[in-house]
Design a protein around this motif. Sequence first.
Motif, PDB file in Angstrom:
ATOM      1  N   LEU A 448       0.832  -1.205   0.000  1.00 54.09           N
ATOM      2  CA  LEU A 448       0.000   0.000   0.000  1.00 54.09           C
ATOM      3  C   LEU A 448       0.868   1.257   0.000  1.00 54.09           C
ATOM      4  O   LEU A 448       0.610   2.217  -0.732  1.00 54.09           O
ATOM      5  CB  LEU A 448      -0.931  -0.016   1.218  1.00 54.09           C
ATOM      6  N   ARG A 452       0.889   4.033  -2.951  1.00 57.95           N
ATOM      7  CA  ARG A 452       0.672   5.443  -2.647  1.00 57.95           C
ATOM      8  C   ARG A 452       1.816   6.310  -3.143  1.00 57.95           C
ATOM      9  O   ARG A 452       1.621   7.400  -3.669  1.00 57.95           O
ATOM     10  CB  ARG A 452       0.579   5.613  -1.121  1.00 57.95           C
ATOM     11  N   ARG A 454       3.835   5.858  -5.633  1.00 56.65           N
ATOM     12  CA  ARG A 454       3.762   6.078  -7.077  1.00 56.65           C
ATOM     13  C   ARG A 454       2.565   6.959  -7.435  1.00 56.65           C
ATOM     14  O   ARG A 454       2.642   7.817  -8.315  1.00 56.65           O
ATOM     15  CB  ARG A 454       3.681   4.743  -7.805  1.00 56.65           C
ATOM     16  N   GLN A 455       1.463   6.735  -6.714  1.00 55.90           N
ATOM     17  CA  GLN A 455       0.250   7.509  -6.969  1.00 55.90           C
ATOM     18  C   GLN A 455       0.506   9.000  -6.737  1.00 55.90           C
ATOM     19  O   GLN A 455       0.083   9.836  -7.522  1.00 55.90           O
ATOM     20  CB  GLN A 455      -0.804   7.052  -5.957  1.00 55.90           C
ATOM     21  N   ALA A 459       4.535   8.342 -11.629  1.00 57.61           N
ATOM     22  CA  ALA A 459       5.366   7.263 -12.168  1.00 57.61           C
ATOM     23  C   ALA A 459       6.675   7.787 -12.730  1.00 57.61           C
ATOM     24  O   ALA A 459       7.620   7.024 -12.927  1.00 57.61           O
ATOM     25  CB  ALA A 459       4.596   6.495 -13.242  1.00 57.61           C
ATOM     26  N   ASP A 460       6.762   9.090 -13.036  1.00 59.67           N
ATOM     27  CA  ASP A 460       7.984   9.635 -13.616  1.00 59.67           C
ATOM     28  C   ASP A 460       8.952  10.198 -12.585  1.00 59.67           C
ATOM     29  O   ASP A 460      10.022  10.665 -12.934  1.00 59.67           O
ATOM     30  CB  ASP A 460       7.627  10.735 -14.630  1.00 59.67           C
TER      31      ASP A 460
ATOM     32  N   ASP B 209      -3.841   3.873 -12.785  1.00 59.38           N
ATOM     33  CA  ASP B 209      -4.053   5.004 -11.891  1.00 59.38           C
ATOM     34  C   ASP B 209      -2.850   5.951 -11.825  1.00 59.38           C
ATOM     35  O   ASP B 209      -3.023   7.169 -11.792  1.00 59.38           O
ATOM     36  CB  ASP B 209      -4.428   4.490 -10.492  1.00 59.38           C
ATOM     37  N   PRO B 210      -1.591   5.440 -11.823  1.00 62.54           N
ATOM     38  CA  PRO B 210      -0.465   6.384 -11.752  1.00 62.54           C
ATOM     39  C   PRO B 210      -0.466   7.402 -12.897  1.00 62.54           C
ATOM     40  O   PRO B 210      -0.144   8.565 -12.692  1.00 62.54           O
ATOM     41  CB  PRO B 210       0.770   5.480 -11.826  1.00 62.54           C
ATOM     42  N   ASP B 211      -0.811   6.978 -14.103  1.00 63.47           N
ATOM     43  CA  ASP B 211      -0.788   7.903 -15.240  1.00 63.47           C
ATOM     44  C   ASP B 211      -2.110   8.634 -15.428  1.00 63.47           C
ATOM     45  O   ASP B 211      -2.196   9.554 -16.260  1.00 63.47           O
ATOM     46  CB  ASP B 211      -0.458   7.141 -16.536  1.00 63.47           C
ATOM     47  N   TRP B 293      -9.137  -2.241  -2.710  1.00 65.20           N
ATOM     48  CA  TRP B 293      -7.766  -2.613  -3.065  1.00 65.20           C
ATOM     49  C   TRP B 293      -7.397  -3.932  -2.396  1.00 65.20           C
ATOM     50  O   TRP B 293      -6.900  -4.853  -3.038  1.00 65.20           O
ATOM     51  CB  TRP B 293      -6.833  -1.482  -2.625  1.00 65.20           C
ATOM     52  N   ARG B 592       7.891   3.288 -22.689  1.00 63.87           N
ATOM     53  CA  ARG B 592       7.378   3.413 -21.322  1.00 63.87           C
ATOM     54  C   ARG B 592       7.007   2.074 -20.691  1.00 63.87           C
ATOM     55  O   ARG B 592       6.870   1.970 -19.468  1.00 63.87           O
ATOM     56  CB  ARG B 592       6.139   4.312 -21.344  1.00 63.87           C
ATOM     57  N   PHE B 599       2.013  -0.998 -16.489  1.00 65.74           N
ATOM     58  CA  PHE B 599       2.818  -0.579 -17.648  1.00 65.74           C
ATOM     59  C   PHE B 599       3.217  -1.792 -18.478  1.00 65.74           C
ATOM     60  O   PHE B 599       4.342  -1.908 -18.942  1.00 65.74           O
ATOM     61  CB  PHE B 599       4.061   0.188 -17.184  1.00 65.74           C
TER      62      PHE B 599
END
Lengths: 697, 697
Positions: A448, A452, A454-455, A459-460, B209-211, B293, B592, B599
Amino acid sequence: MMLPRTLATAALVLSSAVWGLPVRADEGMWTMDHLPLTALKDKYGFTPSAEWIARVTQASARLALGCSASFVSADGLVMTNHHCANECLQQLSDKNHDYFSNGYSAPHGQPSEPKCPAMELDGLNRITDVTEAMDKALAGRQGAEYTKARQAEESALEKDCVGGDPKQWRCDVVTLYHGGRTALYRYRRYQDVRLVMAPDQNAAFFGGDPDNFNFPRYDLDMAFLRVYENGKPAHTQYFPFDPAGPRDGQLVFTSGNPGSTSREETVAELAFERDVTVPLLIGYYSTLDGALWQYGRQGLAQRQEAQEELFGVENSLKVFTGWVETLADPTMLARKQAFEKGLRDWIAADAARKADYGDPWRKIDAALATERNIFIPYVMLEGARSPMGFQGDLFHYAKLLVRGTAEREKPDAKRLTGWHDANLPAIEAMLGSPAPVHPGLDDMMLALSLTRLRQVLGADNETVHLVLGHDNPEILAARLVHGTKLADPKVRLALWKGGAEAIRASTDPMIVLARTIEPTARALRDRMDDEVHAPMRQASEAIAKARFARDGANTYPDATFTQRISYGVVKGWDEHGKPVPAFTDFAGLYARATGSDPFKLTPAWLAARGKLNLGTHFDFVTTNDIIGGNSGSPVIDARGHAVGLIFDGNIHSIGGDFYYDESTNRAVAVDTAAIIEALKVVYKNQALATELTEGHL
Amino acid sequence: MMLPRTLATAALVLSSAVWGLPVRADEGMWTMDHLPLTALKDKYGFTPSAEWIARVTQASARLALGCSASFVSADGLVMTNHHCANECLQQLSDKNHDYFSNGYSAPHGQPSEPKCPAMELDGLNRITDVTEAMDKALAGRQGAEYTKARQAEESALEKDCVGGDPKQWRCDVVTLYHGGRTALYRYRRYQDVRLVMAPDQNAAFFGGDPDNFNFPRYDLDMAFLRVYENGKPAHTQYFPFDPAGPRDGQLVFTSGNPGSTSREETVAELAFERDVTVPLLIGYYSTLDGALWQYGRQGLAQRQEAQEELFGVENSLKVFTGWVETLADPTMLARKQAFEKGLRDWIAADAARKADYGDPWRKIDAALATERNIFIPYVMLEGARSPMGFQGDLFHYAKLLVRGTAEREKPDAKRLTGWHDANLPAIEAMLGSPAPVHPGLDDMMLALSLTRLRQVLGADNETVHLVLGHDNPEILAARLVHGTKLADPKVRLALWKGGAEAIRASTDPMIVLARTIEPTARALRDRMDDEVHAPMRQASEAIAKARFARDGANTYPDATFTQRISYGVVKGWDEHGKPVPAFTDFAGLYARATGSDPFKLTPAWLAARGKLNLGTHFDFVTTNDIIGGNSGSPVIDARGHAVGLIFDGNIHSIGGDFYYDESTNRAVAVDTAAIIEALKVVYKNQALATELTEGHL
């Protein structure tokens, strides 16, 4: 229940505060050396003697994990809350024994009391004023210079105070009145703490989360521990235990360690909390709440693993919800604005004052602007073990090892706060703790945290790339938790002993993760210390000194998780125009029981119904001014006898973080009468009842 | 992705708004009958013909669940987003076929296209201005009288509009400019919607979700459906599909249904959102996020059951986080305050105006004070299916049945909004949906709702007592979910047919629960309608009319999930001083891809790498002003040809709820070039590619 563990988090994420508005009513968390003697005499005709003060000081204690406690027999018997002993109960449990849920009584009395694997109890020994030394060390310094000077001075003071025996003494430099005063607190450190008795969780936390922070209440939230020296019960000062409990309207005191208050935050700091901190806290804690809740539904083992964490999180969420309401209260804001404007005008009216104090509010604005930029990565990478940071025991161990071994290599005076020689015994005890790690829970919590990370950072983000590589959070967490050897205390202690070199050489995947984020985490810590905390402290100090100069010093400092006295009376309040009486009784407990968790009683309680005196007082409320950290504080009468045990505040007490309102803010305590009656009739622990009433084994 | 389902929630919980500041730049969500012709001509030298407007209107469509769509062939082919077809894909899946994850292509072309079990598509047919009739019906009415008059007038207008054929037509009364205008929208209703093609979830929601809400982006978030009439493909107006895609800097339009904006909320309403609504939303959604989740981690089946809900919740949370930031933006607040002060001063300067408009801001303050008192129980008991209310499909069915059968017994004109005869076909379709119910997920979600109910309203709340009795939330939820027969559409339809009498007689435990809370829920609904919404509407209308009188009517109304045109250009933006180009390409997708979810590419995509033209444009951004509900909107050029497919906004677009900022707010679309290239090379669906490029089957 009041916050024990999350205290540290709250202290971490909330900006520092400046001290009190004019003290009204029963308000105040007073230091032992600055009691409100005039108010006590005028309002209650009571003047504490020097002997009273000394005994209250020495009979009070603190659990290192964030609770208060007291000695209640000459043989080291300690009274605190069940929810403060949770961790010990859980650690002593195994597949066949669930002491957390079912309670515990040492089967053959004192000789059979088992050691709590990772508990430290500190008894206050002395307080020294070191304001002058600290002011001198910091004079004229800014930013990184200020941070360094502060670390060096703390190191010197603590080292001197411990006097070469860190196993025996713990010393903490404490900033009071936001820099108006600095004090050195020395504690007698007890690391051999054993479990005497705890009731079942159903009785201790009857009503569970729904009733938490509510009253009328029916909780027997107590636990008894004993401190040992050289394998024998320690002999201590103590509060004689009065099995009659208090009367309605009686003057009572609490002696405990309120964790943190923010009663004099500036308007800008309050807006920062409202707009930045609190919404984030609610989001992070709620996600964890949902995940733990569902984890606990997967089976009995999972429920047991998750429950302590879950209670803590839900407790914190009630607090945050209360903060949202308080921070949106226009009356409170208007009062703060008026106070602030008054003090600014007072400074502006005089050139000498302008020169003395400058414009601390502008300094705070600038610091908050920086904090806003780095706050999120800071708490995610540096706030280990907070629900906003990396979670799970295994990562926590890795972080302690990576940070600790590196800090230990530096001269004491150059180390970050919290890593001085004086702190090392507690850290070593944590690393050596035989408490079991639950891989399933650890995996879930780390996954978790990584999700979080990454969220929120994206991601970059470079750190996200470094941490995740080509993995996703769940794959990585599972690999780390199952690949690490850090669940074994011997492995941890070996790495600790091996020092920075062993850490550098380690291929343990959890160590590798902690090592990977360490440079970024440190850089964020430095920026936060130097560019936010240092100027904020200086600004708060200037405001405090202006306030001292204008109004005199007849007030109390914001809470700092150090020993404080509060005074008040046993008294109900009016809720929506209806009176809430001060006491509940055993009859009310049985009336409220539904048979379903969390309103379920054990067979022992059901069987005892006919034998208990049902009119016995159970819980009660008082006007004492307390806050999270006060959990486990004794309620004492004017004689200095224990008549109750604080375990919570009512829902209105949550706003006490920002101001005290005597009309509705109430402390909630277990009555000593209920303790004795339950020990005798329900738990049949006559030995403990006798020790309590007689004052010795 | 932009919000499809949570749209309804956002509309439910956010207070109503008042319309726009002076329109700048490419701002605006314009109604079809009030296009910004001058701005278009001056800025872009473009004047749409009447034919252009008619075709754009009729080739645009709306999915009843909350998305936009368009016709892209003469044979009823519909283009929308994968995330708008999620529900259909999930419902058509079974143990052996996971179309949601793996995608779908009708195996033998058009004749084999399967029907989406519960999908309705509405094609806009005509718009009628009914301002005069509505104003007349409401004149001089207040509170409950106002609510009743409004319901009656809506009923009469919709009934007349449907003309006795509710299977064919859907009619909605729409309040524009917050009461400045009322319009009647008639839609051609298609309930036979079939699935043509959807790509795999990895491609559709690459980056997950990250992107989400980020750009550069590489999502093929498309799905193709087909509407049928009498078992045959329907013949419709359509947008010719341009497989070349757009150029950088090109003028483009979106035609879709933006769900809801709050661009002219008063300062008091903004503070209410900041202090009350948004913190609550973050808490509720985050808890559900964590629970879903963790539920999804329990196994593949659970992951599939939970994923759609989870995406929706995480998407909403990104939106709420954006709102927190926007609501804390002092510039935005200052601008709103200045605007409001200007208008108040303008009214106060003239006695006639004072008489005409009164003090609507005071009225709003009073309504918000009431809303604050009832908001929480209202959304918990009446906000069914929102993460704040009772959740799970089974309770939702029970609520529809209990409320619907009771409303249906009343004369149409006396029913609550949403329950008129014109609404019944959609409700009946929902009740008859063969979509499977997942008992595990339903149990979890209902248990969480009941836990929350007790947590927030308290164990002593009367409704909580009524609902729980001696059970706890988890026991009750399990008993209800396993005891109810409502998972069977035949049972639901029989109860619907049986009407109020059948509901009264039912012993189905889920019906019993819905019946138990119904009186309290209705009472709260009435109070909210009469004491909050009615005065808020009247106040907003007064503000709108004052604004019209002062500034003229050259503006667009806040979004209402009805057909709107936005104009703009294909254009990147600067992020922290670095330019973000307008297009991505296939090469970027492969760069990517990490191999780990989200990904990760499917084997088909990996195999296609050498065959694809890697320079093909994939996604692009434009300055068009859109918001949640615009998902699935076509991007069209000045000729009226489709050149893209809207599926998201960038992170700065979230603030678009409150104001449009051309410098950073961007719409995100799939390029038609990517659609054709992927259909041909990756999905080998030449038939669909041909239909798109040729415009017919």
